[in-house]
Write an enzyme that holds these catalytic residues in place. Structure first.
Site, PDB file in Angstrom:
ATOM      1  CD  GLU A 153      27.429  42.567  30.317  1.00 39.42           C
ATOM      2  OE1 GLU A 153      28.482  43.222  30.242  1.00 39.42           O
ATOM      3  OE2 GLU A 153      26.796  42.420  31.391  1.00 39.42           O
ATOM      4  CD  GLU A 305      28.034  47.289  28.716  1.00 39.24           C
ATOM      5  OE1 GLU A 305      28.590  47.089  29.825  1.00 39.24           O
ATOM      6  OE2 GLU A 305      26.896  46.884  28.451  1.00 39.24           O
TER       7      GLU A 305
END
EC number: 3.2.1.23
Length: 654
Positions: A153, A305
């Site tokens: 991320e 995710e």
């Protein structure tokens, strides 16, 4: 070039982030048993393990990871191995404080959280490369390895001195000379002229408003610096394993990265997706992110995710009701995912995310969460044939990060009329109309689409404008929202407040003024109510169709106008009206819904030859589906319709 299907090999990947360093070794064997019970065939290891792998500078502690790699391979579970560079160990920041980022006020972001690294720090990059090299050398030949996961991320922003120096280098490459930079930034305004490169800095705290083009370029620079970090690590692992695909997970609809450019550098495009289970439009938001990710990937993609239950960062963190986890997982598959994964496998007992759910919750294997995970795993095994198949769309939504960055400047006509909200409204209208959409960059080849929609692109390059004109000349239908084509690539407002070529295309003689609307305010139009925005437009004589405003300052002026196959909306119609309008335009262009007569809250998507029908409502419904079909999830044959329970799903083969 390797890609996701090289890793899936005729099966959908199912699993998630596994952080075994948080648990004693006896728990690892229990985890393996539960993974096999749930049908897990992929785990991601090492995302936040730098301190465990390198507890002090230069040390290497690989024994625990050796054991886990062998355990996974011995039990038929593939490993997505991460470079741990998203969270450097405390010793790096302590010994090398220049590796720590600074915010716009000059404050240091210390260790103790995560993402505490400066993307511009040469020392950080060197240490990141060394740990990546060590991992690649040790595990490149391990049979458990199926994919590389770079960092996690990427989102760091740095305003420090080393970032400032790199920013100046980046600007020199972009503009060549100070004169060109001064022209691009419009530094004649407010006496901002730069006489030396040394005076050029990141947009640090100022007394009033920043120079908007300086901010725009700093966003571009930040995306590029993070991408340099990512590709440096990618190139290291590729040297050892050119046959193993590489990914780095995006955050959903994240403003900080140029997603189109990043996607070109990845073998597998992956995303993390966390809709709010209490949001009535959570499924639509999920569909938007899935459509965007599939379009970035130009095919199958990876849900890296999602949450099996509640998250931990909202003000109130609600669990997912029974069946919602399965429904949203299968929605991702319907919209092109070949991998469905979670953060994380086992819910942590300590640390900042101990209240973030896991596939195995604090309730253990008897808990509802794990039982639903098992059911989802069984469903994915039944859908193995969908792997690698594509989704056809006749409609493209245009999206560009540079336009988003420019449109978010501090001083603008309305802070309520930002790109993200408008984009979500337009995608929602198409989604509720049952129309499958891709996303595309405004300079992409649009020839494969019948309809192109532009919810809002404040900044458009000349190449993008010519691309839109060419699309319409070739017979395509273009529908645009307000605040499109206002500025060029330097955020310089185009003469007339909108590019002249676009004004001619849409039949706009003069755009006199923008009239943004306050919260709760609306404007009446013939047949619908407009929200958020309105414009004082004078139409050309040869427009094909107009819909006028009724009442107020804009009475009688066009809220909507069309010239041949080019439509322009100067307001945002309420949801039902926008849906009806876009459905009409699509039908006129020969684009039909996947299924006619869908009940409210039911979504239908065709992937390959399979038809996914998903009930996002809490009540059972019967969905008309003409003909006989085999439901892969139940093994039954359905004729002319399928009954779906609350949050129910059917996957139908003709």
């Amino acid at each position: 070039m390797p890609h996701l299907n090289d890793s899936t090999r005729g099966r959908l990947l199912f699993g998630g982030d596994y952080n075994p360093e948080q648990w004693p070794e006896e728990t690892w064997h229990e985890d393996i048993r539960l993974m096999k019970d749930a049908g897990v065939n992929s785990v991601t290891l090492g995302v936040f393990s730098w301190s465990k792998l390198e507890p002090e500078p230069g040390a290497r502690e690989f024994g625990w990871l050796d054991t886990l790699m062998d355990l996974m391979h011995g039990n038929g579970i593939g490993v997505v191995l991460a470079t741990p560079t998203a969270s450097p160990p405390p010793w790096l920041g302590r010994l090398h404080p220049q590796t720590l980022p600074r915010d716009a006020d000059g404050h240091v972001e210390h260790w103790g959280g995560r993402q505490h690294f400066s993307h511009s720090s040469a020392v950080y990059r060197r240490h990141a490369a060394e740990i990546t090299e060590a991992l690649a050398a040790r595990y490149g030949g391990h049979p458990a390895l199926t994919m590389w996961h770079i960092n996690n991320e990427y989102c760091t922003v740095d305003h420090g001195d080393e970032a400032a120096a790199r920013f100046r280098v980046w600007l020199r490459r972009r503009y060549g000379t100070l004169d060109a930079l001064n022209t691009a930034w419009g530094t004649a305004f407010w006496s901002q002229h730069h006489d030396t490169w040394d005076s050029v800095i990141p947009p640090r705290r100022v007394h009033y408003l920043h120079n908007p083009t300086q901010v725009l370029d700093f966003r571009r620079f930040t995306s590029d610096m993070l991408l340099e970090c990512c590709t440096a690590e990618r190139d290291i692992v590729r040297r050892y394993t050119p046959h193993i695909p590489v990914t780095s997970n995006f955050m959903p609809l994240w403003i900080g990265q140029d997603g189109w450019r990043w996607a070109e550098e990845e073998d597998v495009v992956s995303v993390d997706l966390y809709p709010d289970p209490r949001d009535p439009l959570g499924a639509q938001y999920g569909a938007l992110v899935q459509d965007l990710t599939r379009s970035q990937a130009r095919g199958p993609w990876m849900l890296m995710e999602q949450a099996a239950g509640p998250v931990n960062w909202r003000g109130v963190n609600h669990p997912k009701p029974r069946g919602l986890n399965r429904l949203w997982s299968l929605q991702a598959v319907a919209r092109g995912a070949d991998a469905v994964c979670y953060f994380q496998w086992r819910q942590s007992r300590q640390g900042a995310e101990k209240f973030h759910s896991g596939m195995v919750s604090h309730a253990g294997e008897q808990g509802r969460t794990f039982q639903e995970v098992k059911r989802t795993g069984a469903d994915l095994r039944r859908l193995a044939e969908v792997t690698g198949t594509r989704i056809a769309a006749d409609i493209a939504i245009l999206h560009d990060w540079h336009a988003w960055w420019a449109g978010e400047q501090q001083a603008r006509p309305s802070r309520r009329a930002g790109l993200e909200g408008v984009l979500r409204a337009w995608h929602r209208a198409l989604w509720e109309a049952g129309l499958t959409t891709d996303f595309a960059h405004p300079e992409h080849d649009l020839g494969g689409y019948r309809v192109v929609v532009v919810p809002q692109l404040y900044l458009l390059t000349d190449a993008a404008i010519e691309n839109l004109l060419g699309f319409v000349r070739a017979g395509g239908t273009l529908v645009s929202g307000f605040l499109t084509g206002v500025a060029d690539e330097d955020d310089r407002v185009r003469p007339g407040g909108m590019d002249a070529r676009l004004r001619e295309l849409f039949g706009i003689r003069v755009l006199h003024e923008w009239w943004p609307l306050e919260a709760g305010e609306s404007t009446e139009c013939d047949g619908f109510r407009g929200t958020l925005w309105s414009e004082e437009i004078e139409a050309a004589d040869d427009v094909t169709e107009t819909v006028p405003y009724r009442g107020g300052e804009l009475d009688g002026l066009p809220a909507l106008l069309r010239r041949d196959r080019a439509w322009y909306l100067s307001t945002l119609p309420e949801p039902d009206a926008l849906r009806a309008l876009l459905a009409r335009i699509a039908a006129d262009a020969g684009v039909r819904p996947v299924l006619d007569g869908l009940p409210p809250a039911v979504e239908a998507v065709r992937r390959g030859e399979l038809l996914f029908v998903l009930n996002h409502g809490r009540e059972p419904v019967t969905v008309p589906v003409p003909g006989r079909h085999h439901d892969l999830l139940t093994g039954t044959t359905v004729t002319d319709g399928v009954r779906l329970d609350r949050y129910g799903v059917a996957v139908l083969r003709p």
